[in-house]
Design a protein around this motif. Structure first.
Motif, mmCIF file in Angstrom:
data_model
loop_
_atom_site.group_PDB
_atom_site.id
_atom_site.type_symbol
_atom_site.label_atom_id
_atom_site.label_comp_id
_atom_site.label_asym_id
_atom_site.label_seq_id
_atom_site.Cartn_x
_atom_site.Cartn_y
_atom_site.Cartn_z
ATOM 1 N N ARG A 160 1.150 -1.737 0.302
ATOM 2 C CA ARG A 160 -0.224 0.096 0.327
ATOM 3 C C ARG A 160 0.937 1.232 0.122
ATOM 4 N NH1 ARG A 160 -5.209 0.647 2.335
ATOM 5 N NH2 ARG A 160 -4.570 -1.486 3.546
ATOM 6 N N ALA A 161 0.478 2.247 -1.165
ATOM 7 C CA ALA A 161 1.410 3.255 -1.398
ATOM 8 C C ALA A 161 0.712 4.264 -0.106
ATOM 9 C CB ALA A 161 1.661 4.261 -2.619
ATOM 10 N N LEU A 162 1.147 5.158 0.313
ATOM 11 C CA LEU A 162 0.855 6.483 1.330
ATOM 12 C C LEU A 162 0.313 7.264 0.502
ATOM 13 C CD1 LEU A 162 3.380 7.941 3.847
ATOM 14 C CD2 LEU A 162 0.645 7.105 4.176
ATOM 15 N N PRO A 163 -1.169 7.905 0.422
ATOM 16 C CA PRO A 163 -1.323 8.899 -0.480
ATOM 17 C C PRO A 163 -0.789 10.226 -1.248
ATOM 18 C CG PRO A 163 -2.704 8.622 0.969
ATOM 19 C CD PRO A 163 -1.543 7.726 1.253
ATOM 20 N N GLY A 164 -0.222 10.946 -2.546
ATOM 21 C CA GLY A 164 0.738 11.348 -3.113
ATOM 22 C C GLY A 164 1.813 11.199 -3.085
ATOM 23 N N ASP A 168 9.687 4.737 -5.518
ATOM 24 C CA ASP A 168 10.088 5.155 -6.924
ATOM 25 C C ASP A 168 11.027 4.199 -6.171
ATOM 26 O OD1 ASP A 168 12.150 5.722 -4.512
ATOM 27 O OD2 ASP A 168 11.786 7.646 -5.085
ATOM 28 N N GLU A 169 11.285 3.428 -5.680
ATOM 29 C CA GLU A 169 11.701 1.819 -5.216
ATOM 30 C C GLU A 169 13.642 2.360 -5.173
ATOM 31 O OE1 GLU A 169 10.548 -0.343 -3.767
ATOM 32 O OE2 GLU A 169 8.567 -0.544 -4.102
ATOM 33 N N VAL A 170 14.191 3.914 -4.948
ATOM 34 C CA VAL A 170 15.292 4.384 -4.445
ATOM 35 C C VAL A 170 15.211 5.138 -4.102
ATOM 36 C CG1 VAL A 170 17.277 6.431 -5.839
ATOM 37 C CG2 VAL A 170 15.205 4.672 -7.064
ATOM 38 N N ASN A 171 14.042 5.957 -3.462
ATOM 39 C CA ASN A 171 14.263 6.446 -2.243
ATOM 40 C C ASN A 171 12.941 6.256 -1.347
ATOM 41 O OD1 ASN A 171 16.338 7.629 -2.383
ATOM 42 N ND2 ASN A 171 16.119 9.401 -2.839
ATOM 43 N N ILE A 172 12.099 6.256 -1.515
ATOM 44 C CA ILE A 172 10.635 5.417 -1.286
ATOM 45 C C ILE A 172 11.133 3.932 -1.880
ATOM 46 C CG2 ILE A 172 8.736 6.521 -0.844
ATOM 47 C CD1 ILE A 172 9.523 9.116 -2.064
ATOM 48 N N LEU A 173 10.553 3.908 -0.648
ATOM 49 C CA LEU A 173 10.904 1.519 -1.304
ATOM 50 C C LEU A 173 9.514 1.250 -0.707
ATOM 51 C CD1 LEU A 173 14.395 1.207 0.179
ATOM 52 C CD2 LEU A 173 13.733 2.226 -1.823
ATOM 53 N N ILE A 252 5.711 14.870 2.642
ATOM 54 C CA ILE A 252 7.443 13.733 2.227
ATOM 55 C C ILE A 252 7.640 14.187 0.704
ATOM 56 C CG2 ILE A 252 8.037 11.090 1.847
ATOM 57 C CD1 ILE A 252 5.671 10.244 3.535
ATOM 58 N N LYS A 253 8.761 14.880 1.405
ATOM 59 C CA LYS A 253 9.614 15.417 0.257
ATOM 60 C C LYS A 253 10.842 14.111 -0.089
ATOM 61 C CE LYS A 253 8.167 20.066 1.399
ATOM 62 N NZ LYS A 253 9.413 20.941 2.251
ATOM 63 N N SER A 254 10.934 14.088 -1.400
ATOM 64 C CA SER A 254 12.207 13.868 -2.087
ATOM 65 C C SER A 254 12.852 13.968 -2.541
ATOM 66 C CB SER A 254 12.285 11.883 -2.219
ATOM 67 O OG SER A 254 13.029 11.384 -2.621
ATOM 68 N N THR A 255 14.632 14.769 -2.617
ATOM 69 C CA THR A 255 15.682 15.164 -3.526
ATOM 70 C C THR A 255 16.326 13.653 -3.692
ATOM 71 O OG1 THR A 255 17.354 15.420 -1.656
ATOM 72 C CG2 THR A 255 15.419 16.567 -1.554
#
Ligand code: FAD
Ligand code: NAI
Length: 477
Positions: A160-164, A168-173, A252-255
């Motif tokens: 299950r993903a968090l909405p929004g 990306d399986e790089v940083n957000i796994l 959640i912000k991903s750089t």
């Protein structure tokens, strides 16, 4: 004319491949369709469990446990090791080999049982003409339509993903990326302190990450017996897992290099967590995408799971569904039991799954395992019970192993002494729980276990002693 089968199983995870084997054993011509691809694009049956679940997670738990032992526990045995390091690429390669051995094992089992395996996506086309049954399209390297009298859907679940916040399986796994992190992240965040959060958090903590787990609920492991959850929380926190309960996750912000998670803590204060990698483990959703369920009117429930009755029958004649894609716990052994039971029902037998004796295991260190009811469930139901516990600290084998954390706890009916639940936190809990499952299946009393001879010295003596404790007559404590 299309190829005809008695049974077509869609999905080759533990629910599907086991259903196919049992159907073939019962004399049915059987096909199993599975779309999972290995890195080379070839078939990789075994589903979530084999490819990105049970098996690879346990491989990494084992590797990281060895690392932890070498770093922190060998010295007390007089073993002096210096310069312990971890080659993450090698650890992941070993994990991939273990996965492949399991994939190959299932392909071998298909051959052995004369099951026709189709690599590709299976979807409903229509009810087959002339006879009961369904046409199923297989879309793989080639496309074809096959026909089955009975269809067993075992298409599993997805993270299950968090909405929004897509993975990306790089940083957000998801669980997939969590099993493939190429280097030990300095700071690892997890959202959800459930089973995956604790197992994956433990792996990377042992390898050196600073691990923070953000949990939405105010209680830790709410489904687990309270006394066990309390002990586990204490031990995990001492090991260095930082677990924050009762949080509300915000943006959640991903750089390229890191992830920042805004959240409100239990006191209502705004916080930000900065991590190098973030694993989101907030449960799983049933997977029916690509099945074309609408074409035949296969009914789903409000959670998107395939609607089934207690026998795994769907709303359509001769269509069955098992495993993560239906209600009930999302566990490999539950999926397998349902698969076997459905094949037996198709054969006119009386396949049965006892949900009350499905064991749960969390493979952390210490392990957590349980079967049956928790103390809080018995209280809520107003059931009169007696409880007995025995600590591993008083068990000779646990002392010899150097692993005395935790205890075994029995809950038995106050009047009949029938075992209602067994809860373990401690070494080898995953293996010890099997005795409790057998006992409960045979409706044993706590006294039955207390009277059985257990090998000395063994951890299983703690089980016997906990059963004795129900009658307040432990021998070694
Ligand atoms: P799955 O294993 O998900 O298999 C479904 C299969 O169907 C997949 O191969 C999928 O590709 C295929 N499929 C889907 N749709 C189609 C289609 N239309 N056509 C063809 N193929 C299709 N459980 C435990 O009991 N013990 C554990 O230790 C454990 N550890 C876990 C660790 C992690 C990280 C995760 C994520 C899960 C874990 N689980 C564990 C849960 C376990 O993996 C699942 O409960 C189990 O895999 C469910 O089996 P299944 O057969 O229902 O579905
Ligand atoms: P889970 O259901 O075990 O835990 C999810 C956790 O996330 C819960 O504690 C929940 O309260 C929390 N959560 C949900 N939404 C949240 C939010 N928005 N913010 C913060 N916290 C939130 O699910 P998990 O760990 O993803 O695992 C999925 C399933 O896979 C398990 O339920 C289990 O069935 C299976 N599994 C089994 C294993 C085993 O048997 N050893 C190992 C790993 C997975």
């Amino acid at each position: 004319m299309s190829k005809q089968f008695d049974v077509i199983v869609i999905g080759g995870g533990p629910g599907g491949y086991i259903a196919a084997i049992r159907a073939a054993q019962l004399g049915f011509s059987t096909a199993c369709i599975d779309e999972w691809k290995n890195a080379a694009g070839g078939p990789a049956p075994g589903g979530t469990c084999t490819n990105v679940g049970c098996i690879p997670s346990k491989a990494l738990l084992q590797s990281s446990e060895h690392f932890d032992q070498a770093n922190h526990h060998f010295a007390e045995h007089g073993i002096d090791v210096k310069g312990v390091s971890i080659d993450v690429a090698k650890m992941l390669a070993r994990k991939n080999t273990v996965v492949k051995q399991n994939n190959d094992g299932i392909l071998y089992l298909f051959k052995k049982n004369k099951i026709s395996f189709f690599h590709g996506r299976g979807s409903f086309v229509k009810a087959a003409q002339g006879s009961a049954g369904y046409d199923i399209q297989v879309a793989g390297a080639t496309e074809e339509t096959i026909t089955g009298k009975h269809i067993i859907v075992a298409t599993g679940s997805n993270a299950r993903a968090l909405p929004g916040t897509p993975f990306d399986e790089v940083n957000i796994l998801s669980n997939d990326g969590a099993l493939n992190i190429g280097a030990v992240p300095k700071r690892l965040g997890l959202i959800g302190s459930g089973v995956i959060g604790l197992e994956m958090g433990s792996v990377w903590r042992r390898l050196g990450s600073e691990v923070t787990i953000l949990e939405g609920l105010p209680t830790f492991l709410g489904a687990v017996d309270e006394q066990v959850a309390k002990e586990a929380f204490k031990v995990f926190t001492k090991q260095g897992l930082k677990i924050e309960l009762g949080v509300k996750v915000g943006e959640i912000k991903s750089t390229k290099k890191s992830v920042s998670i805004a959240y409100t803590n239990a006191k209502g204060e705004a916080q930000t967590l900065e991590v190098d990698k973030l694993i989101i483990s907030i449960g799983r959703v049933p997977n029916t995408s690509g099945l074309n369920a609408e074409a035949v009117g296969l009914a789903l429930d409000e959670r998107g799971a395939i609607q089934v009755d207690g026998d795994c029958k769907t709303n359509l004649p001769n269509v069955w569904a098992v495993g993560d894609v239906v209600r009930g716990p999302m566990l490999a052994h539950k999926a397998e039991e349902e698969g076997v039971a459905v094949a037996e029902r198709i054969a006119g037998q009386h396949g049965h799954v006892n949900f009350n004796t499905v064991p749960w295991v969390i493979y952390t260190s210490p392990e957590i395992a349980w079967v049956g009811q928790t103390e809080q469930q018995l209280k809520a139901a107003g059931t009169a019970y007696r409880a007995g516990s025995f600590p591993f600290l008083a068990n000779g084998r646990a002392r010899a192993l150097g692993d005395t954390t935790g205890f075994v706890k029995f809950l038995a009916d106050a009047a009949s002494d029938e075992i209602l639940g067994v809860h373990i936190v401690g070494p080898q809990a995953s293996e010890l729980i099997a005795e409790a499952v057998v006992a409960m299946e045979f409706k044993a009393s706590a006294e039955d276990i207390a009277r059985i001879c257990h090998a000395h010295p063994s951890l299983s003596e703690a089980t016997k002693e906990a059963a004795l404790a129900v009658d307040k007559r432990t021998l070694n404590f």
